[in-house]
Every structure is written in structure tokens, then in C-alpha cells.
Design an enzyme around this catalytic site. Structure first.
Site, PDB file in Angstrom:
ATOM      1  N   ASP A  29      44.123  31.116   5.906  1.00  0.00           N
ATOM      2  CA  ASP A  29      43.366  30.918   7.148  1.00  0.00           C
ATOM      3  C   ASP A  29      42.001  31.610   7.096  1.00  0.00           C
ATOM      4  O   ASP A  29      40.975  31.039   7.466  1.00  0.00           O
ATOM      5  CB  ASP A  29      44.146  31.476   8.347  1.00  0.00           C
ATOM      6  CG  ASP A  29      45.580  30.966   8.394  1.00  0.00           C
ATOM      7  OD1 ASP A  29      45.844  29.910   7.788  1.00  0.00           O
ATOM      8  OD2 ASP A  29      46.428  31.627   9.016  1.00  0.00           O
ATOM      9  N   ASP A  86      50.397  30.003  -0.196  1.00  0.00           N
ATOM     10  CA  ASP A  86      49.321  30.986  -0.428  1.00  0.00           C
ATOM     11  C   ASP A  86      49.853  32.359  -0.834  1.00  0.00           C
ATOM     12  O   ASP A  86      49.287  33.012  -1.710  1.00  0.00           O
ATOM     13  CB  ASP A  86      48.358  31.081   0.781  1.00  0.00           C
ATOM     14  CG  ASP A  86      48.993  31.448   2.112  1.00  0.00           C
ATOM     15  OD1 ASP A  86      50.243  31.475   2.208  1.00  0.00           O
ATOM     16  OD2 ASP A  86      48.229  31.717   3.067  1.00  0.00           O
ATOM     17  N   GLU A 115      51.256  24.133   2.002  1.00  0.00           N
ATOM     18  CA  GLU A 115      51.772  24.999   3.076  1.00  0.00           C
ATOM     19  C   GLU A 115      52.818  25.943   2.498  1.00  0.00           C
ATOM     20  O   GLU A 115      53.670  25.520   1.690  1.00  0.00           O
ATOM     21  CB  GLU A 115      52.371  24.098   4.160  1.00  0.00           C
ATOM     22  CG  GLU A 115      52.072  24.498   5.566  1.00  0.00           C
ATOM     23  CD  GLU A 115      50.594  24.424   5.961  1.00  0.00           C
ATOM     24  OE1 GLU A 115      49.861  25.420   5.750  1.00  0.00           O
ATOM     25  OE2 GLU A 115      50.175  23.382   6.480  1.00  0.00           O
ATOM     26  N   TYR A 124      58.667  33.712   9.432  1.00  0.00           N
ATOM     27  CA  TYR A 124      57.671  33.675   8.358  1.00  0.00           C
ATOM     28  C   TYR A 124      57.951  34.791   7.344  1.00  0.00           C
ATOM     29  O   TYR A 124      57.963  34.573   6.134  1.00  0.00           O
ATOM     30  CB  TYR A 124      56.285  33.848   8.983  1.00  0.00           C
ATOM     31  CG  TYR A 124      55.137  33.714   8.023  1.00  0.00           C
ATOM     32  CD1 TYR A 124      54.520  32.482   7.832  1.00  0.00           C
ATOM     33  CD2 TYR A 124      54.663  34.802   7.311  1.00  0.00           C
ATOM     34  CE1 TYR A 124      53.451  32.352   6.959  1.00  0.00           C
ATOM     35  CE2 TYR A 124      53.605  34.682   6.438  1.00  0.00           C
ATOM     36  CZ  TYR A 124      53.000  33.459   6.263  1.00  0.00           C
ATOM     37  OH  TYR A 124      51.950  33.335   5.393  1.00  0.00           O
TER      38      TYR A 124
HETATM   39  C1  GLA Z   1      50.247  30.685   8.409  1.00  0.00           C
HETATM   40  C2  GLA Z   1      49.714  31.849   7.570  1.00  0.00           C
HETATM   41  C3  GLA Z   1      49.053  31.368   6.301  1.00  0.00           C
HETATM   42  C4  GLA Z   1      49.946  30.388   5.543  1.00  0.00           C
HETATM   43  C5  GLA Z   1      50.517  29.319   6.480  1.00  0.00           C
HETATM   44  C6  GLA Z   1      51.528  28.444   5.798  1.00  0.00           C
HETATM   45  O1  GLA Z   1      49.183  29.920   8.883  1.00  0.00           O
HETATM   46  O2  GLA Z   1      48.822  32.606   8.337  1.00  0.00           O
HETATM   47  O3  GLA Z   1      48.681  32.463   5.474  1.00  0.00           O
HETATM   48  O4  GLA Z   1      50.975  31.059   4.850  1.00  0.00           O
HETATM   49  O5  GLA Z   1      51.115  29.893   7.628  1.00  0.00           O
HETATM   50  O6  GLA Z   1      50.925  27.715   4.798  1.00  0.00           O
END
Ligand code: GLA
Length: 370
Positions: free
Chosen positions: A167, A34, A31, A216
Site C-alpha cells: 500500500d 507482499d 494479493e 491477517y
Molecule cells: C493489506 C496489507 C497489504 C497487503 C494486502 C494483501 O492491504 O496492508 O500489505 O498484504 O492486504 O495483499
């Protein structure tokens, strides 16, 4: 799929020409790795977004079974930005136009079985589903990961979320009973079987991802700053020793990502050895790292992780970006229902909130049926 086709028939009086299905995902582990070229281990799930496409039209006209008609937009995604959920579609169309998709329009109905806000990537499934529909309508082909990358950029364009590839890649690469070990820098991947006895229990905290996008984006900036301080372009190049002397915040952010990359490899090995106790231990370590070093958890997610462990899960951790949403618990398949009801009833007792639980099954990736 049947439900979407039926809705389509009721709206248009004939069968759709293409039916596209794009799944949501769970991320088993990896997590917030990416967007720094790290490692992830997601699986596509049985829930997703289905788009039934009619023949062509001058514009793109989408109707959602739940959200109603979306504002129409031009086939190349140009013109004034639309508002509401159709902005995802317009952003996808704009990204595909940049890759050379001929500007064919379409009329389509869209249905989703993914609960919104649960951290199961409903927006990525929507993007992938619309992208495949637009490609089918224009007889335009892309490699699946190119399509996933276009959808990743569409997420930024539509709602300003600078997400990674996790995702969208999971939605296109999924396979039944299988997780995908993906290197987000090279986009190389290999499949890792999920044993039958391992159930992936998702429990939604019922807490909306408030402040998710700014939070984020801030984590992403902090991590990029930390990587620049150690002169690295991707997180898999950094070692623990390089954290020494960094400011505490940069050290914490990088420590999460370095340790999480290693946990992805260890978790894949544990699954291959069917060592669920070890896999569970890695999930708990991952949660502690997301909570303490990456600081993306909230008390309700910490509580759910604790309740899942107490109820007999091998381990659990927050799922997705954090700041709300769900946890993923790894449980014995035979005990999944019992553990789910123990966790949700104790969660209700302690918080007054309903925590919805579902078992995710590693499933096939996106498909187009003609
Ligand atoms: C969200 C983002 C992903 C990833 C996750 C954390 O889902 O869309 O790209 O960064 O958070 O792992």
C-alpha cells in the site's frame, strides 16, 4: 487539494506553507504476496489524503476535516501513546525520528477522499501524507521507498497490523495510467501501462473488515511457517513440487502465493498485450485461490465477483486483505457505469446491502507542493 487549503485558511487565516497529497491504491493483482517477498501489481488512484501544513510548532497538531482535532504529540513521536486517529501520525513521527529526522513540529489540516473500510488503503495514504509533511517541516529528505518502509513499520506500531509494503509503495510510486510491477523482496519495480479501454471498477460490499487484523496476522504466521518448512525465505523461490508432503494447510497457503506470483507476471503481460479477456481470467483464478487456498474471502465478496462476471466484467476478485471490503472488477471503459449499476442493484436485491461502486483511475503518486 483546494478543499484542504480552503479548510486550512478558515482555521488559520492564511495560506498553508506546504500541501502534501498522498493517494490510496488499487491492487490489480498480487494479493497476500507482499509480506513473503512476492510480486504485486498496484496502481495509485485519484482518491487520497491531503495535508496542508502551517509553519512550525513545538508539537505536532493535526486536525482532520472529518474526524476533528487529533491529540497533539511530540515531534519525535515519543511520550505517552495518543489514542484515536492521530496515533498513525505519532507512529510515523517515531519511525522518522529513528531515521534521523530532526524533531520539528507542525500544525496541519488533513482531508481524505478515500472511503474508509473499502480496501483502498486509507491508512497508508494517511501515513505517507503525514510522513511527507513531517519531512518538509524538518527539511529532511528520504528516498521514496525508504519513506514507504517507514510508513509500513508505522502501521505495525500504530495498530499492530504486520502489513507488507504494497500500500505504502503504491502511494509513493504511482504514475498516471500506469500500474507498478513491484518485487517486494528487492523493491525493484517497472511500470506497466493500463490501457484506456480497461476500467478498474471497485465495488464495496459494505461489510466491515471484521477481525481483519487478527485474521491477517494469522495468515502471515501460517505462510511464514510454511515457507520455513520448505526452507525458503521468499515465496518466489518455491515451486509446486515442494508442496508435496506438506500438511494440507501449509500446502494451501503456499499454493496460493506461488500461483499468485505467476498470475502477477501473466497479468502484466496480458495488460501489455491489451488482452483484457486473459487479464479477467487471471482475476477470477486469483479470487478462487484467495477464497479456497488462502481463505480470506467472505460470501458477500464471492457474490459480488459472481455478479460482476454475470454483468459482463472480464473478471473480478476480492481487493486487498479480504475479510470484508471491496472487489475489483476489470470492465470495458465504455460499459463501466452500466456494469456498476447492474452489480449494485442485484447485490441489493440479494443481500439488502448497498454496495457502493466507483471507478478507480491509475494516478500520480504522492507529491509535496510548496
Ligand atoms: C493489506 C496489507 C497489504 C497487503 C494486502 C494483501 O492491504 O496492508 O500489505 O498484504 O492486504 O495483499
Amino acid at each position: 487539494m483546494e478543499r484542504t487549503s480552503e479548510f486550512f485558511r478558515r482555521c488559520f487565516g492564511h495560506a498553508p506553507r506546504w500541501v502534501v497529497a498522498a493517494p490510496g491504491r488499487v491492487n490489480l493483482i498480487g494479493e497476500h504476496t507482499d509480506y513473503s517477498g512476492g510480486l504485486v501489481l498496484p496502481a495509485a488512484i485519484q482518491l487520497g489524503v491531503t495535508t496542508a501544513v502551517a509553519a512550525l510548532s513545538d508539537s505536532v497538531v493535526l486536525t482532520s476535516t472529518k474526524l476533528g482535532p487529533g491529540e497533539p504529540f511530540a515531534p519525535d513521536g515519543g511520550g505517552a501513546p495518543v489514542t484515536g486517529w492521530a496515533r498513525y501520525g505519532q507512529a510515523v513521527a517515531a519511525e522518522l525520528a529513528e531515521l534521523g529526522r530532526p524533531p520539528a513540529g507542525l500544525t496541519a489540516t488533513i482531508d481524505s477522499t478515500i472511503p474508509a473500510g473499502a480496501g483502498l488503503s486509507s491508512s497508508a495514504a494517511l501515513e505517507v501524507s503525514i510522513a511527507l509533511a513531517l519531512c518538509a517541516a524538518a527539511d529532511f529528505e528520504l528516498k521514496v521507498l525508504q519513506l514507504a518502509l517507514a510508513c509500513q513499520r508505522a502501521e505495525l506500531r500504530a495498530v499492530g497490523k504486520p502489513c507488507g509494503i504494497l500500500d505504502q509503495a503504491a502511494s509513493v510510486l504511482g504514475r498516471p495510467d500506469t500500474a507498478i510491477l513491484l518485487d517486494c523482496a528487492t523493491l525493484e519495480y517497472r511500470f506497466v501501462p493500463v490501457p484506456d479501454e480497461a476500467a478498474l471498477l471497485v465495488v464495496d460490499s459494505g461489510v466491515e473488515h471484521s477481525g481483519e487484523i487478527p485474521g491477517y496476522a494469522q495468515r502471515r504466521r501460517e505462510l511464514e511457517h510454511a515457507l520455513a518448512l520448505v526452507g525458503a525465505t521468499r515465496s518466489t523461490e518455491v515451486s509446486e513440487a515442494q508442496l508435496e508432503g506438506l500438511d494440507p494447510l501449509s500446502a494451501r497457503r503456499l499454493r496460493h502465493v506461488i500461483s499468485e506470483n505467476q498470475r502477477v507476471l501473466d497479468f502484466a503481460a496480458a495488460l501489455e498485450e491489451r488482452d483484457l479477456a486473459e487479464a479477467g481470467r487471471l482475476l477470477l483464478a486469483g479470487h478462487a485461490s484467495l477464497r479456497d487456498d488462502y481463505e480470506v474471502s467472505i460470501p458477500e465478496l464471492d457474490l459480488l465477483v459472481e455478479l460482476a462476471s454475470d454483468a459482463g466484467a472480464y473478471g473480478a476478485r476480492l481487493l486487498g486483505g479480504g475479510f470484508g471490503g471491496s472487489i475489483l472488477a476489470l470492465v470495458d471503459t465504455a460499459r463501466a457505469d452500466e456494469i456498476a449499476s447492474a452489480v449494485t442493484s442485484r447485490y441489493r436485491e440479494q443481500t439488502g446491502r448497498d454496495g457502493r461502486a466507483l471507478t478507480a483511475h491509475a494516478s500520480a503518486g504522492a507529491t509535496v507542493r510548496r
